[in-house]
Design a protein around this motif. Structure first.
Motif, mmCIF file in Angstrom:
data_model
loop_
_atom_site.group_PDB
_atom_site.id
_atom_site.type_symbol
_atom_site.label_atom_id
_atom_site.label_comp_id
_atom_site.label_asym_id
_atom_site.label_seq_id
_atom_site.Cartn_x
_atom_site.Cartn_y
_atom_site.Cartn_z
ATOM 1 N N GLY A 124 -26.326 21.765 7.797
ATOM 2 C CA GLY A 124 -25.768 20.786 8.732
ATOM 3 C C GLY A 124 -24.272 20.966 8.917
ATOM 4 N N GLY A 125 -23.582 21.408 7.866
ATOM 5 C CA GLY A 125 -22.153 21.697 7.978
ATOM 6 C C GLY A 125 -21.870 22.898 8.867
ATOM 7 N N ALA A 126 -22.799 23.854 8.904
ATOM 8 C CA ALA A 126 -22.666 24.994 9.802
ATOM 9 C C ALA A 126 -22.797 24.552 11.249
ATOM 10 N N GLN A 127 -23.669 23.556 11.485
ATOM 11 C CA GLN A 127 -23.766 22.994 12.829
ATOM 12 C C GLN A 127 -22.431 22.350 13.226
ATOM 13 N N SER A 147 -26.712 29.375 7.480
ATOM 14 C CA SER A 147 -28.012 28.690 7.466
ATOM 15 C C SER A 147 -28.062 27.425 8.307
ATOM 16 N N ALA A 148 -27.446 27.456 9.485
ATOM 17 C CA ALA A 148 -27.583 26.323 10.404
ATOM 18 C C ALA A 148 -29.042 26.193 10.834
ATOM 19 N N LEU A 187 -24.155 33.802 8.454
ATOM 20 C CA LEU A 187 -24.858 34.151 7.225
ATOM 21 C C LEU A 187 -26.160 33.369 7.157
ATOM 22 N N VAL A 188 -27.166 33.968 6.525
ATOM 23 C CA VAL A 188 -28.435 33.278 6.310
ATOM 24 C C VAL A 188 -29.189 34.002 5.205
ATOM 25 N N ARG A 216 -32.947 32.085 14.225
ATOM 26 C CA ARG A 216 -31.930 31.385 15.014
ATOM 27 C C ARG A 216 -30.531 31.931 14.748
ATOM 28 N N ALA A 217 -30.254 32.326 13.503
ATOM 29 C CA ALA A 217 -28.956 32.943 13.202
ATOM 30 C C ALA A 217 -28.816 34.270 13.936
ATOM 31 N N ARG A 218 -29.873 35.057 13.918
ATOM 32 C CA ARG A 218 -29.843 36.344 14.633
ATOM 33 C C ARG A 218 -29.600 36.120 16.126
#
Length: 271
Positions: A124-127, A147-148, A187-188, A216-218
């Motif tokens: 959530g912080g990545a969002q 890891s959003a 990152l994920v 989704r990260a990709r």
């Protein structure tokens, strides 16, 4: 107990403040033993479990190595229920404005002509972090997100909140072109493929961004680089898929993968 006014910690010490003028945002602040750049800070933003103390413990040594002060805000659920999206409704307290005011007060207190953040967020912080950078790219030195659950893509042809089309006026105006010029690291964990209860799901979102955090990260990094190519921006956003990791901040922090990747990225893009 929290300090009610901002102060500058002694080198190697920290304070925990609840600043009224910053929407009563709670934040832990650490000043490194040796401060190399006063005009840069490291900001680490927690996920929806709001484990800010784990973030602080994980990033304190990195702040020492970088020689910058560390800010770890706590966006409590009652006051900032939708901090991941900055705010979900016009009447909600704005998480982005709270952090901006805190950093502005720090800049003023230290009499700095400018201040930029090495911004990091997990889940959530990545969002929060990437949406903050869309609105305030001039306040961000580097952006690292891990890891959003999903993203607001820097695309005008996809409707908000999945893209910029129809971005709410009450949130302010995103600057996607300046955002796209930022050093960006995604990152994920390689095993972060569970469609758990915390993951946002919809037919439209799955179709646009993929079904898992890895997908989704990709897709997010790929779309950033496609937009950069169209705009003639030569640099590329980076993606690091970390082997052996799933959706767990503390495991990621302890893995010997996430933090060195972030440190190397910041050192390579020290601006």
């Amino acid at each position: 107990m929290y300090l009610k006014s901002l102060a500058i910690p002694e080198p190697g010490t920290c304070l925990r403040v609840e600043l009224k003028e910053a929407q009563s945002l709670i934040c832990s602040i650490y000043r490194p033993e040796r401060e190399h750049r006063q005009d840069r800070v490291l900001v680490a933003v927690h996920g929806i479990s709001r484990n800010d103390r784990s973030q602080f413990a994980a990033f304190r040594a990195l702040a020492d190595r970088l020689g910058v002060s560390l800010f770890v805000p706590r966006f409590d659920g009652e006051r900032f229920p939708a901090y991941q999206r900055l705010a979900a409704k016009p009447e909600q307290v704005r998480a982005d404005r709270a952090l901006s005011m805190l950093l502005y007060r720090w800049q003023t207190l230290r009499r700095l002509p400018s201040l930029k953040a090495h911004m990091f967020g997990y889940s959530g912080g990545a969002q929060f972090a990437h949406r903050y950078a869309l609105l305030y790219p001039d306040r961000v030195a580097t952006l690292s997100v891990c890891s959003a659950g999903w993203y607001t893509l820097p695309q005008d042809d996809i409707r908000y909140p999945y893209g910029l089309k129809g971005w709410p006026q009450w949130l302010g105006s995103p600057d996607s072109e300046a955002f796209l010029k930022l050093p960006i690291l995604g990152l994920v964990g390689e095993g972060d493929s569970q469609r758990d209860a915390a993951l946002r799901k919809s037919e439209k979102l799955d179709r646009i961004q993929g079904k898992t955090r890895v997908d989704r990260a990709r897709h997010w990094v790929d779309q950033i680089n496609r937009r950069r190519s169209v705009l003639g921006i030569s640099s590329h956003a980076l993606l690091q898929v970390m082997p052996g990791l799933s959706h767990d901040f503390e495991a990621s922090a302890d893995s010997g993968l996430m933090l060195p990747l972030i440190e190397q990225f910041i050192q390579s893009n020290g601006r």
